[in-house]
Motif scaffolding. Structure first.
Motif, PDB file in Angstrom:
ATOM      1  N   MET A   1       8.839   4.934 -28.331  1.00  0.00           N
ATOM      2  CA  MET A   1       7.728   3.144 -28.118  1.00  0.00           C
ATOM      3  C   MET A   1       8.710   3.032 -26.232  1.00  0.00           C
ATOM      4  O   MET A   1      10.224   3.062 -26.627  1.00  0.00           O
ATOM      5  CB  MET A   1       7.911   2.554 -28.794  1.00  0.00           C
ATOM      6  N   ASN A   2       8.014   2.355 -25.606  1.00  0.00           N
ATOM      7  CA  ASN A   2       9.246   2.251 -24.492  1.00  0.00           C
ATOM      8  C   ASN A   2       9.489   0.571 -24.529  1.00  0.00           C
ATOM      9  O   ASN A   2       8.590   0.049 -25.678  1.00  0.00           O
ATOM     10  CB  ASN A   2       8.371   2.386 -23.359  1.00  0.00           C
ATOM     11  N   SER A   3      10.447   0.620 -23.808  1.00  0.00           N
ATOM     12  CA  SER A   3      10.672  -0.862 -23.763  1.00  0.00           C
ATOM     13  C   SER A   3       9.512  -1.553 -23.303  1.00  0.00           C
ATOM     14  O   SER A   3       8.642  -1.172 -22.415  1.00  0.00           O
ATOM     15  CB  SER A   3      11.859  -1.069 -22.748  1.00  0.00           C
ATOM     16  N   SER A   4       9.833  -3.069 -23.452  1.00  0.00           N
ATOM     17  CA  SER A   4       8.571  -4.257 -23.172  1.00  0.00           C
ATOM     18  C   SER A   4       8.474  -4.433 -21.499  1.00  0.00           C
ATOM     19  O   SER A   4       7.593  -4.302 -20.529  1.00  0.00           O
ATOM     20  CB  SER A   4       8.446  -5.563 -23.631  1.00  0.00           C
ATOM     21  N   SER A   5       9.968  -3.738 -20.658  1.00  0.00           N
ATOM     22  CA  SER A   5      10.040  -4.418 -19.057  1.00  0.00           C
ATOM     23  C   SER A   5       9.429  -2.968 -18.221  1.00  0.00           C
ATOM     24  O   SER A   5       8.682  -2.862 -17.526  1.00  0.00           O
ATOM     25  CB  SER A   5      11.112  -3.607 -18.995  1.00  0.00           C
ATOM     26  N   ASP A   6       8.583  -1.412 -20.029  1.00  0.00           N
ATOM     27  CA  ASP A   6       8.289  -0.793 -19.311  1.00  0.00           C
ATOM     28  C   ASP A   6       6.900  -0.316 -19.461  1.00  0.00           C
ATOM     29  O   ASP A   6       6.287   0.553 -18.575  1.00  0.00           O
ATOM     30  CB  ASP A   6       8.588   1.223 -19.595  1.00  0.00           C
ATOM     31  N   ASP A   7       6.244  -1.227 -20.369  1.00  0.00           N
ATOM     32  CA  ASP A   7       4.860  -0.886 -21.017  1.00  0.00           C
ATOM     33  C   ASP A   7       4.859  -2.217 -21.011  1.00  0.00           C
ATOM     34  O   ASP A   7       5.302  -4.090 -22.130  1.00  0.00           O
ATOM     35  CB  ASP A   7       5.433  -0.720 -22.074  1.00  0.00           C
ATOM     36  N   ARG A  35      -1.030 -10.357 -14.144  1.00  0.00           N
ATOM     37  CA  ARG A  35      -0.524  -8.562 -14.299  1.00  0.00           C
ATOM     38  C   ARG A  35       0.828  -9.868 -13.227  1.00  0.00           C
ATOM     39  O   ARG A  35       1.225 -10.888 -13.348  1.00  0.00           O
ATOM     40  CB  ARG A  35      -0.567  -8.214 -13.600  1.00  0.00           C
ATOM     41  N   PHE A  36       1.840  -9.147 -13.696  1.00  0.00           N
ATOM     42  CA  PHE A  36       3.567  -9.875 -12.704  1.00  0.00           C
ATOM     43  C   PHE A  36       3.681  -8.509 -11.360  1.00  0.00           C
ATOM     44  O   PHE A  36       3.251  -7.114 -11.596  1.00  0.00           O
ATOM     45  CB  PHE A  36       4.841  -9.498 -14.116  1.00  0.00           C
ATOM     46  N   ASP A  37       4.058  -9.092 -10.693  1.00  0.00           N
ATOM     47  CA  ASP A  37       4.638  -8.099  -9.924  1.00  0.00           C
ATOM     48  C   ASP A  37       6.235  -8.273  -9.555  1.00  0.00           C
ATOM     49  O   ASP A  37       7.236  -9.518  -9.388  1.00  0.00           O
ATOM     50  CB  ASP A  37       4.679  -9.537  -8.475  1.00  0.00           C
ATOM     51  N   THR A  38       6.461  -6.689 -10.774  1.00  0.00           N
ATOM     52  CA  THR A  38       7.410  -6.810 -11.035  1.00  0.00           C
ATOM     53  C   THR A  38       8.422  -6.002  -9.459  1.00  0.00           C
ATOM     54  O   THR A  38       9.765  -5.552  -9.704  1.00  0.00           O
ATOM     55  CB  THR A  38       7.919  -5.810 -12.077  1.00  0.00           C
ATOM     56  N   VAL A  42      13.149 -11.431 -11.194  1.00  0.00           N
ATOM     57  CA  VAL A  42      12.790 -12.860 -12.407  1.00  0.00           C
ATOM     58  C   VAL A  42      13.408 -14.085 -11.926  1.00  0.00           C
ATOM     59  O   VAL A  42      13.944 -14.276 -11.050  1.00  0.00           O
ATOM     60  CB  VAL A  42      13.492 -12.072 -13.613  1.00  0.00           C
ATOM     61  N   PRO A  43      12.183 -15.088 -11.712  1.00  0.00           N
ATOM     62  CA  PRO A  43      11.223 -14.656 -12.935  1.00  0.00           C
ATOM     63  C   PRO A  43       9.688 -14.184 -12.111  1.00  0.00           C
ATOM     64  O   PRO A  43       9.841 -14.503 -10.514  1.00  0.00           O
ATOM     65  CB  PRO A  43      10.340 -16.142 -12.964  1.00  0.00           C
ATOM     66  N   TYR A  44       9.428 -13.176 -12.759  1.00  0.00           N
ATOM     67  CA  TYR A  44       8.730 -12.198 -11.838  1.00  0.00           C
ATOM     68  C   TYR A  44       7.106 -13.176 -11.472  1.00  0.00           C
ATOM     69  O   TYR A  44       6.088 -14.329 -12.025  1.00  0.00           O
ATOM     70  CB  TYR A  44       7.860 -11.112 -12.217  1.00  0.00           C
ATOM     71  N   PRO A  45       6.309 -13.482 -10.074  1.00  0.00           N
ATOM     72  CA  PRO A  45       5.470 -13.709  -9.835  1.00  0.00           C
ATOM     73  C   PRO A  45       4.327 -13.533 -10.071  1.00  0.00           C
ATOM     74  O   PRO A  45       4.055 -12.155 -10.883  1.00  0.00           O
ATOM     75  CB  PRO A  45       5.743 -13.200  -8.119  1.00  0.00           C
ATOM     76  N   LEU A  46       3.382 -14.039 -10.685  1.00  0.00           N
ATOM     77  CA  LEU A  46       2.051 -13.597 -11.795  1.00  0.00           C
ATOM     78  C   LEU A  46       0.448 -13.810 -10.291  1.00  0.00           C
ATOM     79  O   LEU A  46       1.141 -14.207  -9.615  1.00  0.00           O
ATOM     80  CB  LEU A  46       1.316 -15.033 -12.110  1.00  0.00           C
ATOM     81  N   ILE A  47       0.278 -12.645 -10.662  1.00  0.00           N
ATOM     82  CA  ILE A  47      -0.974 -12.229 -10.195  1.00  0.00           C
ATOM     83  C   ILE A  47      -2.572 -12.774 -11.308  1.00  0.00           C
ATOM     84  O   ILE A  47      -1.907 -11.264 -11.949  1.00  0.00           O
ATOM     85  CB  ILE A  47      -0.885 -10.387  -9.282  1.00  0.00           C
ATOM     86  N   PRO A  48      -2.981 -13.165 -10.319  1.00  0.00           N
ATOM     87  CA  PRO A  48      -4.167 -13.857 -11.273  1.00  0.00           C
ATOM     88  C   PRO A  48      -4.980 -12.467 -11.097  1.00  0.00           C
ATOM     89  O   PRO A  48      -5.465 -12.002  -9.411  1.00  0.00           O
ATOM     90  CB  PRO A  48      -4.521 -14.967 -10.932  1.00  0.00           C
ATOM     91  N   MET A 273       2.945 -18.361  -8.854  1.00  0.00           N
ATOM     92  CA  MET A 273       1.511 -17.654  -9.117  1.00  0.00           C
ATOM     93  C   MET A 273       1.383 -16.829  -7.220  1.00  0.00           C
ATOM     94  O   MET A 273       1.698 -17.569  -6.274  1.00  0.00           O
ATOM     95  CB  MET A 273       0.595 -18.369  -8.541  1.00  0.00           C
ATOM     96  N   THR A 274       1.439 -15.695  -7.230  1.00  0.00           N
ATOM     97  CA  THR A 274       0.492 -15.094  -5.581  1.00  0.00           C
ATOM     98  C   THR A 274      -0.496 -13.692  -5.863  1.00  0.00           C
ATOM     99  O   THR A 274      -1.435 -13.683  -6.986  1.00  0.00           O
ATOM    100  CB  THR A 274       2.030 -13.823  -5.409  1.00  0.00           C
ATOM    101  N   LYS A 275      -1.055 -13.596  -4.709  1.00  0.00           N
ATOM    102  CA  LYS A 275      -1.962 -12.994  -4.480  1.00  0.00           C
ATOM    103  C   LYS A 275      -1.656 -11.368  -4.527  1.00  0.00           C
ATOM    104  O   LYS A 275      -0.556 -11.781  -3.539  1.00  0.00           O
ATOM    105  CB  LYS A 275      -3.075 -12.952  -3.904  1.00  0.00           C
TER     106      LYS A 275
END
Length: 275
Positions: A1-7, A35-38, A42-48, A273-275
């Protein structure tokens, strides 16, 4: 199983495997709309993204990963400024009629958003940040009581600070650990009185600081459900035992009064938050 950072769906896949045999014994909650802007640190910006087609795609993916035919409680992770909450609520109402979702909620929502959503499709829960250090959402309690909506408190231990297990001067890896950017850990000395208060009650109650913090929250309102995170089984048992810690009216009032007057640092308020 992939790690949480990959999945990004690692936890859903894990829970789907672990809880499948016990599905009719649990209440299963998950989220949509984010979703996260990886590409950023970190902390990764959030994309709604709560467009109706995205919600439908998200619910089908969650049902598949969780190995179930319905989600008991489905939260919008964050409001989407480009999608009216009425459209979100309408889509969820359709999913409820189809039996794919039983109840729904909002996370980090304002009173206005709650009222607008509730008219279209009645809400079951609001999941907002709340702790001894982050009490700004207490203004929502009257409207939740009016509408019969529960309050799910995330980060009830201020991202672990209120456990009093992180020593002053602890260094966190800024590339991987969100705590490196959190003011409560950077300005440790500003919270000396708060920690002293919690330690005193912990000693008097033969409890841990985390249990005192959670007991205060459970005493605050009967419809508050704190959801402390943990990676250790021992902490899971410790947190659950907070329900056995009883604060008298006098003790609760003393803590409440102290929280309104003692100095504290700022506390982490969430990813931008970001777009």
């Amino acid at each position: 199983m992939n790690s949480s950072s990959d999945d990004p769906h690692h936890n859903e896949r894990l829970l789907g495997e672990a809880l499948h045999p016990y599905r009719n014994q649990i209440v299963l909650a998950t989220k949509f709309g984010l979703r996260f802007d990886t590409s950023k640190p970190v902390p990764y910006p959030l994309i709604p993204d709560s467009r109706p087609e995205t919600i439908r795609r998200s619910v089908e993916g969650s049902l598949r990963r969780l190995k179930t035919d319905h989600i008991d409680l489905y939260y919008q992770h964050r409001s989407d400024p480009d999608v009216p909450v009425e459209d979100v609520a309408g889509t969820i109402a359709d999913l409820i009629r189809e039996g794919k979702v039983l109840h729904w909620g909002l996370s980090e929502a304002s009173e206005e958003t709650i009222r607008r959503a509730h008219i279209v499709c009645p809400l079951t829960a609001i999941e907002n940040r709340y702790s001894m250090m982050a009490r700004w959402h207490k203004s929502l309690f009257p409207v939740l009581e009016e509408l019969g909506i529960g309050f799910v408190a995330f980060s009830p231990l201020a991202n672990g600070f209120l456990t009093d297990t992180v020593a002053k001067g602890t260094k966190f890896d800024a590339a991987t650990d969100y705590r490196a950017s959190m003011p409560q850990f950077r300005d440790y000395d500003a919270n000396a009185e708060l920690l002293a208060l919690i330690r005193r009650f912990a000693e008097e109650k033969d409890a841990t600081p985390a249990q005192v913090s959670l007991a205060w929250m459970l005493r605050k309102r009967p419809y508050i459900v704190p959801i402390p995170g943990t990676r250790k089984e021992s902490r899971l048992h410790e947190n659950a035992a907070a329900s056995d810690v009883t604060l008298t009216d006098t003790e609760f009032a003393e803590i409440d009064k102290a929280l309104s007057s003692i100095p504290m640092s700022d506390v982490y308020g969430g990813s931008r938050m970001t777009k």
